[in-house]
Design a protein around this motif. Structure first.
Motif, PDB file in Angstrom:
ATOM      1  N   ALA A   1       0.855  -1.455   0.056  1.00 50.10           N
ATOM      2  CA  ALA A   1      -0.128   0.022   0.074  1.00 50.10           C
ATOM      3  C   ALA A   1       0.801   1.236  -0.006  1.00 50.10           C
ATOM      4  N   VAL A   2       2.071   1.117   0.451  1.00 50.90           N
ATOM      5  CA  VAL A   2       2.822   2.475   0.597  1.00 50.90           C
ATOM      6  C   VAL A   2       4.356   2.186  -0.189  1.00 50.90           C
ATOM      7  N   LEU A   3       4.009   1.453  -1.213  1.00 55.01           N
ATOM      8  CA  LEU A   3       5.381   0.919  -1.915  1.00 55.01           C
ATOM      9  C   LEU A   3       6.150   2.083  -2.555  1.00 55.01           C
ATOM     10  N   GLY A   4       5.231   3.141  -3.064  1.00 54.54           N
ATOM     11  CA  GLY A   4       5.627   4.415  -3.884  1.00 54.54           C
ATOM     12  C   GLY A   4       6.625   4.981  -2.795  1.00 54.54           C
ATOM     13  N   LYS A   5       6.073   5.332  -1.486  1.00 51.01           N
ATOM     14  CA  LYS A   5       6.630   6.147  -0.651  1.00 51.01           C
ATOM     15  C   LYS A   5       7.886   5.698   0.093  1.00 51.01           C
ATOM     16  N   TRP A   6       7.683   4.310   0.136  1.00 52.37           N
ATOM     17  CA  TRP A   6       8.844   3.571   0.675  1.00 52.37           C
ATOM     18  C   TRP A   6      10.042   3.532  -0.284  1.00 52.37           C
TER      19      TRP A   6
ATOM     20  N   GLN B   1      16.652  -3.357  -2.132  1.00 59.09           N
ATOM     21  CA  GLN B   1      17.023  -2.623  -1.194  1.00 59.09           C
ATOM     22  C   GLN B   1      17.901  -3.334  -0.079  1.00 59.09           C
ATOM     23  N   SER B   2      17.549  -4.688   0.402  1.00 57.83           N
ATOM     24  CA  SER B   2      18.426  -5.072   1.252  1.00 57.83           C
ATOM     25  C   SER B   2      19.829  -5.427   0.811  1.00 57.83           C
ATOM     26  N   PHE B   3      19.962  -5.756  -0.696  1.00 61.43           N
ATOM     27  CA  PHE B   3      21.334  -5.899  -1.114  1.00 61.43           C
ATOM     28  C   PHE B   3      22.189  -4.807  -0.983  1.00 61.43           C
ATOM     29  N   ILE B   4      21.516  -3.512  -1.497  1.00 61.68           N
ATOM     30  CA  ILE B   4      22.300  -2.204  -1.363  1.00 61.68           C
ATOM     31  C   ILE B   4      22.666  -1.840  -0.019  1.00 61.68           C
TER      32      ILE B   4
ATOM     33  N   GLY C   1      12.124  -5.049   7.599  1.00 67.17           N
ATOM     34  CA  GLY C   1      12.571  -3.697   8.035  1.00 67.17           C
ATOM     35  C   GLY C   1      11.532  -2.598   7.988  1.00 67.17           C
ATOM     36  N   LEU C   2      10.187  -3.307   7.959  1.00 69.70           N
ATOM     37  CA  LEU C   2       8.990  -2.079   7.889  1.00 69.70           C
ATOM     38  C   LEU C   2       9.163  -1.460   8.832  1.00 69.70           C
TER      39      LEU C   2
ATOM     40  N   GLU D   1       9.143   2.002 -13.521  1.00 69.16           N
ATOM     41  CA  GLU D   1       9.496   3.231 -13.116  1.00 69.16           C
ATOM     42  C   GLU D   1       9.997   3.241 -11.605  1.00 69.16           C
ATOM     43  N   LEU D   2       9.038   2.567 -10.927  1.00 73.62           N
ATOM     44  CA  LEU D   2       9.074   2.360  -9.435  1.00 73.62           C
ATOM     45  C   LEU D   2      10.485   1.746  -9.210  1.00 73.62           C
ATOM     46  N   LEU D   3      10.717   0.585  -9.697  1.00 72.50           N
ATOM     47  CA  LEU D   3      11.738  -0.318  -9.404  1.00 72.50           C
ATOM     48  C   LEU D   3      13.133   0.723  -9.725  1.00 72.50           C
ATOM     49  N   CYS D   4      13.309   1.438 -11.048  1.00 75.48           N
ATOM     50  CA  CYS D   4      14.145   2.316 -11.284  1.00 75.48           C
ATOM     51  C   CYS D   4      14.440   3.551 -10.219  1.00 75.48           C
ATOM     52  N   ARG D   5      13.357   3.806  -9.531  1.00 77.08           N
ATOM     53  CA  ARG D   5      13.499   4.717  -8.597  1.00 77.08           C
ATOM     54  C   ARG D   5      14.258   4.359  -7.321  1.00 77.08           C
ATOM     55  N   ILE D   6      14.597   3.234  -6.943  1.00 80.54           N
ATOM     56  CA  ILE D   6      15.168   2.767  -5.944  1.00 80.54           C
ATOM     57  C   ILE D   6      16.564   3.099  -5.792  1.00 80.54           C
TER      58      ILE D   6
END
Length: 279
Positions: free
Chosen positions: A22-27, A59-62, A278-279, A85-90
């Protein structure tokens, strides 16, 4: 008698996944504080259904291992433009590539046929097409990385030319392409592989080509198992690179800790992935 611990863990895992989704974009917009780099190219094949897991895995790898040269998400074709697009924003190192653009044009016909029949055939075709230019990692999207993953900095050493694999906790092999009992030994899980040099797939692919019945779910892993052993690959330490389902029916995650490098949360323990996200 109802196993309260097991069902509580499953309910909590499902609730955390729903919250995260639900909060994927903000995360994703929250920055990852990491300056350490690691000289490796990482690939992961996934689909729209697994977007939340894929985001957390990257995210955990980086966060715990470092910024790779590239982290390429191979889309099976189901990812939407918004998800790409969301994946590339990580992180700037992340890119998304459609599977069809990665595939080698000279894949054996038995592999392309398998890819048309089954999702695991797509994975096999991706694994055979990933370019190995220096240290290269393939990782499934349901793998979480932990602080002990700093160990990978030593394993990607260019002076070490061995390929490494994740040992499996069970013999999940397609016995139709296993010809001798000795070939069942030291089963390999195809969820995490560290490659230093190109693999010779011909031995296992010949057996796949001779298979008269349709290949199935474990056929891909068996081809990988035979190939990595044939190429004299080395096992990763099972205390740090974890694939274990012994804690499936209890509440806590027995294996997650700062000391391990990763855990592959296969289907039986997938809900525990979210207890450590890690939420």
């Amino acid at each position: 008698m109802v196993n309260i611990g097991y069902h509580s863990a499953r309910i909590q895992g499902q609730a955390l996944r729903s919250l995260y989704k639900a909060v994927l974009g903000k995360w994703v917009n929250s920055s990852i504080q990491q300056t350490q780099t690691i000289p490796v190219n990482v690939y992961s094949l996934s689909c729209e259904r697994d977007l939340p897991e894929q985001v957390v895995s990257i995210q955990s790898f980086i966060r715990y291992i470092g910024v790779p040269n590239t982290f390429t998400v191979i889309s099976d074709g189901s990812y939407t433009d918004a998800s790409c697009e969301l994946l590339c924003r990580i992180h700037p190192c992340v890119k998304v590539v459609p599977l069809e653009k990665l595939l080698r044009p000279d894949l054996p016909k038995c592999v392309t046929h398998y890819a048309q029949l089954h999702s695991m055939g797509k994975k096999l075709s991706a694994l055979m097409s990933i370019p190995v230019n220096g240290a290269t990692i393939y990782t499934d999207s349901d793998i979480l990385f932990f602080p002990g993953g700093i160990d990978l900095l030593n394993l990607v050493n260019p002076n070490d030319r061995y390929n490494y694999y994740l040992p499996d906790c069970s013999n999940s092999l397609d016995k139709r392409i296993i010809y001798e009992d000795s070939e069942k030994l030291n089963p390999i899980n195809a969820g995490f592989i560290l490659l230093k040099q190109e693999l010779d797939w011909s031995f296992a692919i010949e057996r796949l080509a001779y298979l008269k019945e349709p290949p199935g779910y474990f056929t891909e892993q068996t081809v990988v198992h035979l190939t990595l052993h044939r190429n004299h690959s080395k096992p990763l330490c099972t205390k740090r690179y974890v694939l274990n389902v012994e804690d499936q029916f209890i509440y806590p995650d027995k294996f997650a800790s700062k000391e391990i490098a990763l855990r592959h949360y296969v289907r039986d323990v997938r809900h525990k992935f979210w207890l450590n996200a890690g939420l």
